[in-house]
Scaffold this motif. Sequence first.
Motif, PDB file in Angstrom:
ATOM      1  N   VAL A 157      44.320  23.663  13.975  1.00 44.27           N
ATOM      2  CA  VAL A 157      45.587  23.008  13.878  1.00 44.27           C
ATOM      3  C   VAL A 157      46.313  24.284  13.812  1.00 44.27           C
ATOM      4  O   VAL A 157      46.189  25.291  13.197  1.00 44.27           O
ATOM      5  CB  VAL A 157      45.664  22.452  12.516  1.00 44.27           C
ATOM      6  CG1 VAL A 157      47.008  21.872  12.256  1.00 44.27           C
ATOM      7  CG2 VAL A 157      44.460  21.221  12.482  1.00 44.27           C
ATOM      8  N   THR A 158      47.769  24.032  14.445  1.00 42.22           N
ATOM      9  CA  THR A 158      48.555  25.058  14.467  1.00 42.22           C
ATOM     10  C   THR A 158      50.000  24.609  14.146  1.00 42.22           C
ATOM     11  O   THR A 158      50.355  23.591  15.000  1.00 42.22           O
ATOM     12  CB  THR A 158      48.730  25.551  15.998  1.00 42.22           C
ATOM     13  OG1 THR A 158      47.361  25.989  16.469  1.00 42.22           O
ATOM     14  CG2 THR A 158      49.698  26.846  16.023  1.00 42.22           C
ATOM     15  N   PRO A 159      50.575  24.855  13.346  1.00 38.01           N
ATOM     16  CA  PRO A 159      52.015  24.346  12.893  1.00 38.01           C
ATOM     17  C   PRO A 159      52.923  25.149  13.971  1.00 38.01           C
ATOM     18  O   PRO A 159      52.959  26.238  14.369  1.00 38.01           O
ATOM     19  CB  PRO A 159      52.338  24.950  11.471  1.00 38.01           C
ATOM     20  CG  PRO A 159      51.259  25.642  11.062  1.00 38.01           C
ATOM     21  CD  PRO A 159      50.234  25.895  12.196  1.00 38.01           C
ATOM     22  N   VAL A 160      53.863  24.077  14.827  1.00 40.16           N
ATOM     23  CA  VAL A 160      54.350  24.504  15.660  1.00 40.16           C
ATOM     24  C   VAL A 160      55.944  24.852  15.204  1.00 40.16           C
ATOM     25  O   VAL A 160      56.365  25.762  15.782  1.00 40.16           O
ATOM     26  CB  VAL A 160      54.778  23.382  16.811  1.00 40.16           C
ATOM     27  CG1 VAL A 160      55.658  23.568  17.848  1.00 40.16           C
ATOM     28  CG2 VAL A 160      53.180  22.859  17.203  1.00 40.16           C
ATOM     29  N   ASN A 161      56.423  24.148  14.538  1.00 34.81           N
ATOM     30  CA  ASN A 161      57.865  24.364  14.181  1.00 34.81           C
ATOM     31  C   ASN A 161      58.088  24.368  12.512  1.00 34.81           C
ATOM     32  O   ASN A 161      59.227  24.130  11.937  1.00 34.81           O
ATOM     33  CB  ASN A 161      58.697  23.109  14.463  1.00 34.81           C
ATOM     34  CG  ASN A 161      58.333  21.820  13.870  1.00 34.81           C
ATOM     35  OD1 ASN A 161      57.455  21.777  13.128  1.00 34.81           O
ATOM     36  ND2 ASN A 161      59.164  20.708  14.081  1.00 34.81           N
ATOM     37  N   PHE A 162      57.170  24.725  11.831  1.00 32.75           N
ATOM     38  CA  PHE A 162      57.249  25.239  10.508  1.00 32.75           C
ATOM     39  C   PHE A 162      56.202  26.173   9.990  1.00 32.75           C
ATOM     40  O   PHE A 162      55.061  26.165  10.548  1.00 32.75           O
ATOM     41  CB  PHE A 162      57.019  23.837   9.598  1.00 32.75           C
ATOM     42  CG  PHE A 162      55.792  23.208   9.689  1.00 32.75           C
ATOM     43  CD1 PHE A 162      54.999  23.114   8.676  1.00 32.75           C
ATOM     44  CD2 PHE A 162      55.122  22.486  10.963  1.00 32.75           C
ATOM     45  CE1 PHE A 162      53.855  22.412   8.460  1.00 32.75           C
ATOM     46  CE2 PHE A 162      54.019  21.929  10.847  1.00 32.75           C
ATOM     47  CZ  PHE A 162      53.037  21.908   9.724  1.00 32.75           C
ATOM     48  N   SER A 163      56.294  26.397   8.692  1.00 29.68           N
ATOM     49  CA  SER A 163      55.080  26.957   7.961  1.00 29.68           C
ATOM     50  C   SER A 163      54.953  26.218   6.751  1.00 29.68           C
ATOM     51  O   SER A 163      55.856  25.791   6.105  1.00 29.68           O
ATOM     52  CB  SER A 163      55.677  28.387   7.394  1.00 29.68           C
ATOM     53  OG  SER A 163      56.033  29.255   8.536  1.00 29.68           O
ATOM     54  N   GLY A 164      53.599  25.894   6.490  1.00 28.88           N
ATOM     55  CA  GLY A 164      53.207  25.110   5.410  1.00 28.88           C
ATOM     56  C   GLY A 164      51.799  25.061   5.259  1.00 28.88           C
ATOM     57  O   GLY A 164      51.016  25.729   5.766  1.00 28.88           O
ATOM     58  N   SER A 165      51.505  23.987   4.365  1.00 30.28           N
ATOM     59  CA  SER A 165      49.780  23.994   3.997  1.00 30.28           C
ATOM     60  C   SER A 165      49.211  22.780   4.825  1.00 30.28           C
ATOM     61  O   SER A 165      49.893  21.700   5.179  1.00 30.28           O
ATOM     62  CB  SER A 165      49.885  23.414   2.658  1.00 30.28           C
ATOM     63  OG  SER A 165      49.966  22.034   2.413  1.00 30.28           O
ATOM     64  N   LYS A 246      42.425  23.950   1.506  1.00 26.88           N
ATOM     65  CA  LYS A 246      44.059  23.928   1.938  1.00 26.88           C
ATOM     66  C   LYS A 246      44.105  25.268   2.530  1.00 26.88           C
ATOM     67  O   LYS A 246      43.593  26.312   2.153  1.00 26.88           O
ATOM     68  CB  LYS A 246      44.723  23.702   0.735  1.00 26.88           C
ATOM     69  CG  LYS A 246      45.971  23.062   1.140  1.00 26.88           C
ATOM     70  CD  LYS A 246      46.956  22.665   0.001  1.00 26.88           C
ATOM     71  CE  LYS A 246      46.907  21.322  -0.464  1.00 26.88           C
ATOM     72  NZ  LYS A 246      47.745  20.796  -1.489  1.00 26.88           N
ATOM     73  N   ALA A 247      45.075  25.353   3.558  1.00 24.28           N
ATOM     74  CA  ALA A 247      45.345  26.607   4.230  1.00 24.28           C
ATOM     75  C   ALA A 247      46.821  26.690   4.035  1.00 24.28           C
ATOM     76  O   ALA A 247      47.382  25.638   4.529  1.00 24.28           O
ATOM     77  CB  ALA A 247      44.785  27.203   5.379  1.00 24.28           C
ATOM     78  N   ASN A 248      47.551  27.861   3.797  1.00 23.42           N
ATOM     79  CA  ASN A 248      49.045  27.836   3.930  1.00 23.42           C
ATOM     80  C   ASN A 248      49.015  28.656   5.256  1.00 23.42           C
ATOM     81  O   ASN A 248      48.658  29.919   5.247  1.00 23.42           O
ATOM     82  CB  ASN A 248      49.673  28.371   2.557  1.00 23.42           C
ATOM     83  CG  ASN A 248      49.503  27.469   1.597  1.00 23.42           C
ATOM     84  OD1 ASN A 248      49.964  26.451   1.723  1.00 23.42           O
ATOM     85  ND2 ASN A 248      49.006  27.942   0.550  1.00 23.42           N
ATOM     86  N   LEU A 249      49.738  28.272   6.117  1.00 20.93           N
ATOM     87  CA  LEU A 249      49.907  29.055   7.439  1.00 20.93           C
ATOM     88  C   LEU A 249      51.351  29.159   7.805  1.00 20.93           C
ATOM     89  O   LEU A 249      52.375  28.390   7.340  1.00 20.93           O
ATOM     90  CB  LEU A 249      49.393  27.925   8.579  1.00 20.93           C
ATOM     91  CG  LEU A 249      47.943  27.475   8.655  1.00 20.93           C
ATOM     92  CD1 LEU A 249      47.912  27.015  10.031  1.00 20.93           C
ATOM     93  CD2 LEU A 249      47.060  28.829   8.284  1.00 20.93           C
ATOM     94  N   ASN A 250      51.435  30.226   8.516  1.00 17.42           N
ATOM     95  CA  ASN A 250      52.930  30.415   9.162  1.00 17.42           C
ATOM     96  C   ASN A 250      52.788  29.840  10.537  1.00 17.42           C
ATOM     97  O   ASN A 250      51.864  29.677  11.035  1.00 17.42           O
ATOM     98  CB  ASN A 250      53.180  32.167   9.309  1.00 17.42           C
ATOM     99  CG  ASN A 250      53.081  32.854   7.813  1.00 17.42           C
ATOM    100  OD1 ASN A 250      53.758  32.102   6.801  1.00 17.42           O
ATOM    101  ND2 ASN A 250      52.560  33.902   7.879  1.00 17.42           N
ATOM    102  N   GLN A 251      54.217  29.336  10.754  1.00 16.16           N
ATOM    103  CA  GLN A 251      54.439  28.812  12.036  1.00 16.16           C
ATOM    104  C   GLN A 251      53.824  29.724  12.900  1.00 16.16           C
ATOM    105  O   GLN A 251      53.585  30.837  13.048  1.00 16.16           O
ATOM    106  CB  GLN A 251      55.683  29.056  12.300  1.00 16.16           C
ATOM    107  CG  GLN A 251      56.277  28.258  13.601  1.00 16.16           C
ATOM    108  CD  GLN A 251      57.787  28.100  13.733  1.00 16.16           C
ATOM    109  OE1 GLN A 251      58.582  28.172  12.664  1.00 16.16           O
ATOM    110  NE2 GLN A 251      58.265  27.860  14.786  1.00 16.16           N
TER     111      GLN A 251
END
Lengths: 767, 767
Positions: A157-165, A246-251
Amino acid sequence: MNIDYILPNEWSILEEGFDKSQATASESIFSIGNGAMGQRANFEEHYSGETFQGSYIGGIYYPDKTRVGWWKNGYPEYFAKVLNAPNWIGIEIKIGDEQLDLNTCAVSDFSRELNMKEGYLKRSFKATMNNGDQIQVESIRFCSLDLHEIGAIKYSVTPVNFSGSIQFSPYLDGGIMNEDTNYDEVFWKVLDIEDRDNDAVILSRTLKTKFYVATGMHISYELNGKEVHLPKTVHEQEKRIDYVSKANLNQGETISLIKFGGYSQSMNHPKEQLISQSQKVLYQAASLGFDTLLGMQKKAWANIWETADIIIEGDVKAQQAIRFNIFQLNQTYSGEDSRLNIGPKGFTGEKYGGSTYWDTEAYCIPFYMSTKDKHVARNLLQYRHNQLGKAIENAEKLGFKNGAALYPMVTMNGEECHNEWEITFEEIHRNGAMVYAIYNYVNYTSDYKYVPEFGLEVMIAIARFWHQRASFSEYKQQYVILGVTGPNEYENNINNNYYTNYLAKWCIEYTVENLKKVKEEFGADYKRVIELTNLTDMEVVNWLKVADAMYFPYSEKYGVFLQQDGFLDKELIPTSELSKEDRPINQKWSWDRILRSCYIKQADTLQGMYMFEDRFTKEEIEKHFDFYEPLTVHESSLSPCIHAILAASIDRMPKAYEQYLRTSRLDLDDYNHEVHEGLHITSMAGTWSAIVQGFGGMRNFDGVLSFNPQIPDEWSSYSFKINFRGSTLKVHVSHEGCTFTNESEMPAEIFVSGEKRLIKKDELVTV
Amino acid sequence: MNIDYILPNEWSILEEGFDKSQATASESIFSIGNGAMGQRANFEEHYSGETFQGSYIGGIYYPDKTRVGWWKNGYPEYFAKVLNAPNWIGIEIKIGDEQLDLNTCAVSDFSRELNMKEGYLKRSFKATMNNGDQIQVESIRFCSLDLHEIGAIKYSVTPVNFSGSIQFSPYLDGGIMNEDTNYDEVFWKVLDIEDRDNDAVILSRTLKTKFYVATGMHISYELNGKEVHLPKTVHEQEKRIDYVSKANLNQGETISLIKFGGYSQSMNHPKEQLISQSQKVLYQAASLGFDTLLGMQKKAWANIWETADIIIEGDVKAQQAIRFNIFQLNQTYSGEDSRLNIGPKGFTGEKYGGSTYWDTEAYCIPFYMSTKDKHVARNLLQYRHNQLGKAIENAEKLGFKNGAALYPMVTMNGEECHNEWEITFEEIHRNGAMVYAIYNYVNYTSDYKYVPEFGLEVMIAIARFWHQRASFSEYKQQYVILGVTGPNEYENNINNNYYTNYLAKWCIEYTVENLKKVKEEFGADYKRVIELTNLTDMEVVNWLKVADAMYFPYSEKYGVFLQQDGFLDKELIPTSELSKEDRPINQKWSWDRILRSCYIKQADTLQGMYMFEDRFTKEEIEKHFDFYEPLTVHESSLSPCIHAILAASIDRMPKAYEQYLRTSRLDLDDYNHEVHEGLHITSMAGTWSAIVQGFGGMRNFDGVLSFNPQIPDEWSSYSFKINFRGSTLKVHVSHEGCTFTNESEMPAEIFVSGEKRLIKKDELVTV
């Protein structure tokens, strides 16, 4: 599914764009398996739309109480259901507080690929959550050909337009139901749930049949390709366990969950050791790592394709289709385990129940004999020998005596478990296919030893059955076989089905022939078998009386054998005169109307001519083909392949090609609007035969391998390989001609269009 | 139940001594009913042993989802179940603190009587409770022939060896299940419970079919024969209401509970008025009082017996048996309501579901025509005319067109609701019986007006069916009817069943004959019917082509018509050579074995010869009887009566008597070990026919009434009455001769042993 929904590609099955209405159909088509287990292409993450969850384990079944309108004496008490097994693929995903669900979020760039060359399922898509957060997801999944108890998922999973959990809840769920049950019963009992650092196992047991299964998972994570540790919370419920992290990811960062899962079961291990076995094999997979295991998977598939592949040039859809068929057959049955067999839906659905039909002997054996080592086909024969005792019991229930055997129409463990009297009691021709498969195998492999070791016992029991089942007609002064259903199931309770009578006579004669041969050449085996079966010379004499005076319905007017007594009383209206609204008749007409019509569901008399082609002249085959083909509606997936082969053999290539088309993309293009229920696995072997035996004209009677190659106008060339008695022969056919290459040490003697050729190692012979 | 369990008695069915193993069998045999409702002879008080609770209301059914192994196109979606209705008979009894339960207390002097002469059920016994207290109990129960919605119970308890309290809890219970359900569903919803001083009503509704039923009770008490008031407590539960009262008795005193109960239902009253209707009729019964109502019951039964009775001298068991049959037929169908019919189990069980089979037309009509006013038989015909539209829809579902009708094999409301394709789709001969019943009725009653008014429409629709159902065999150059099941259900999907083909041809010819007659004699009706049906002359011409060229299988060798094509291919081994272990074959043999055997379940070709005896010579009948009788296993209750009649007609009295014995005490002596499931009501009419048409030789073809009386050696005499065209004729047959008495104004012209006689009022003619 619509024709052309699946994108053409030589090596992959491709779906582009997300279409909810196709969800269950695609779940069938993109199914994966490794012979020991398999599953529909269900999404790993939660999906609230229409779905048919299915994960299956070879050999594991449940005896669902038979459902009938009116009980008739002799009915089997249960119908063996293929069991939907605990779910090991599940991964729930939360983006922030919202659950990922393709039914409720906006989906774009959805694509799915079943990579047949390398043996994995890949899916990728972008999902936009309600709050506008968008993620890119990619999932790769496969059932390992190397570790039979292991499947693997890499879910990124890759956050495309946000950073979050991003929250992952990989889980195991033992609380599953069957799609197909007679009384909505639950078939599994969860016994224990064990969780450790990175793995968890649910131990469950099937009710009644008491199969024990440990369903396991092993969890690890990678951040941007590097292993990371995520703390987890364990949620254990009565039948389910979740590992929540849970992982907190940067965009732009990618988090991947690697989940190994699968089944260890009590057919292969003591039940006390199942949990530790599951843990052991999960650890083994995790030690190898996802990428290594996937690399091994690619190699294993390369090995399979090395012999099994058929290459078609000039028709990408035909190429895709034949590879799909070969791929699914190999996913269903690997040939390593003589307790397993080829279910009509493989690991892709539950319809029809049971694992084993006569399809195996009549349609699948040639494929496995030619594309795999001979021990694979031998295992399939062995399966029936293993179940001989049950086949004798089955015949006893129907009033037969003295060791006569009737093999079941459908079975899991040797017992009959179908539930229509017209089929179980009357479709007895299946018994003939058991002997034919031995004949076919011995002919093709020259492994005659199978006969004295195992085959002869089976033959004797079946010859006894035919002898007792035939009766003498004072009126005809011949032996008749009354009250049967032939391969054409659009007839029930008919008298003197030509195919059945022919097989009965042949079975007796072939058994007697082999008794003689075994007596002469394998004295010790002969003695053992005679003692075991208490066979007397007098009994054999009586068998031959039946074989010698068997009756066959024949029409002087048409010069053809009749499918059954009274066939000419029907109105013989060719299918070409049926209106579109009448087709398929099994959906449009009431059953009685079908029965009294002349229409033939699948090759019947012609099935016999296919199996014993060497005993008929070309003119005879032409006459029968011209009589029966126009009356055949091909509403069984097992029909067009036989007609394709026969059509080719009488030089009707356009007809052969038409029939081939009906069979090869049956599931990919969902001709019968039923692919959501699962794939037609056994008919896929028929598709292979349509090319190799049909277009290639490969025949093998009395040990002589011959070819009579032709090519459809629509193709530029095709090629296939076969294993034959130690040699591996590559056949390439184009409009310019045909070449044979021997890739093995062993020289191969073949007949091509009637001419004998000896082909040595690496030799290329052009004809 | 064992043979001889029931004590012989001319007018009563008697059981002495309490045998728990016979409980459910006796519940069937002692069943009571009044045509509108009926019930098994369940105990009023609680019984914890094996019991099959059953109370049924005429016309009330439930469409239970059809259960099949494999769905075939055209199947009916439901199977109409006779519905077990709310319980109104229940009375729980407590002696001190102990519940009366014949399964747990000591029972002595138990006796049960079904008084057929007066139409009630009586039971008495002594019960010794655990503390030694002994009570004497007597219960009398009947379903009123005068008040169709009312049943009555007088339940009396006397302390034999103690003084103490007796508690009664008469109750209504709407929470009942069916013994026979496909999916264990509940079929009733309780809507309301209303209680007043002495009565209570439960209003309930069937699910799906939405029949509304008010089940009521009215309670009163007598002490030593005098009315007393006992205070009551009301216990209301969700689906049940109890009125609990206690009496303190001295030793030897008798307390009687008088409970009126029964059903008022929405087929007869607006559903809003059901509760008040129930209260009204309960009040009416209570006003009359138990003894008066019982007196009326005796009179009503006397009226029935006046014509219906058959008196047999010299054989008390035969006497008891024939009265039992006549009694049960009258309890099942009174003939007042053309929406009702004669269920195969009447009000005595649930097996077979549905209410109406071809049994009515083929077996029951003669009994009702002869023993009741002609409007009763007319109502039975009317029932089918009412359902013509549904029969046309039913045929349309199977692909028929243009107003062709196929009457259902089993029905409640005109829709087919059986669940075996072999039967529903193929046992089409039933259509012929519909027309035959009209022919039979018109012949016997001379009420020809039924034809132009109603019958002709039915005939046209059925002629259309046969015309479309037959097909032309190029091979035979005749019309054939393929894929049928005849009356002999031990064959399925056969071609050219002689009986079916014969009826098809006859139906067309009879319809054409009546078209002509109606055109000539009832012009207005003719016009109406032709307009309604759009019948053209050309269509009739085409019908006749089929009738004229109908094919009948025939054996030159045996000189007999064959039951079906290919019958002579079977091994013709007489039933006398079957071993005891093989019988009955439907319990001992698998279904396929039965099918391919020569054994005949019930009269088939001979059924046709019975129905059209005037068209065959005695020699022909003899030939066919000698061919088929030895192959007939009579495993249908409807078979022996036909063989008895034919045997008598060819002067084989010992054979006729043997067959008569098989049918007359079938249930009383429980030959087939299945009486616990209910009685064989429709075959009871066949027993009546075996005497009147068999021994008495009564025939009526073309309006000529003839007799050819014989008497079994075992009897000293027998006599019966028949209503025939306004006259009531009494026939008395002894070994000395035969006398005819005309008890009516209308002179009767009859033929006796070929000689014509005119018998006037009160005239006694001896022959």
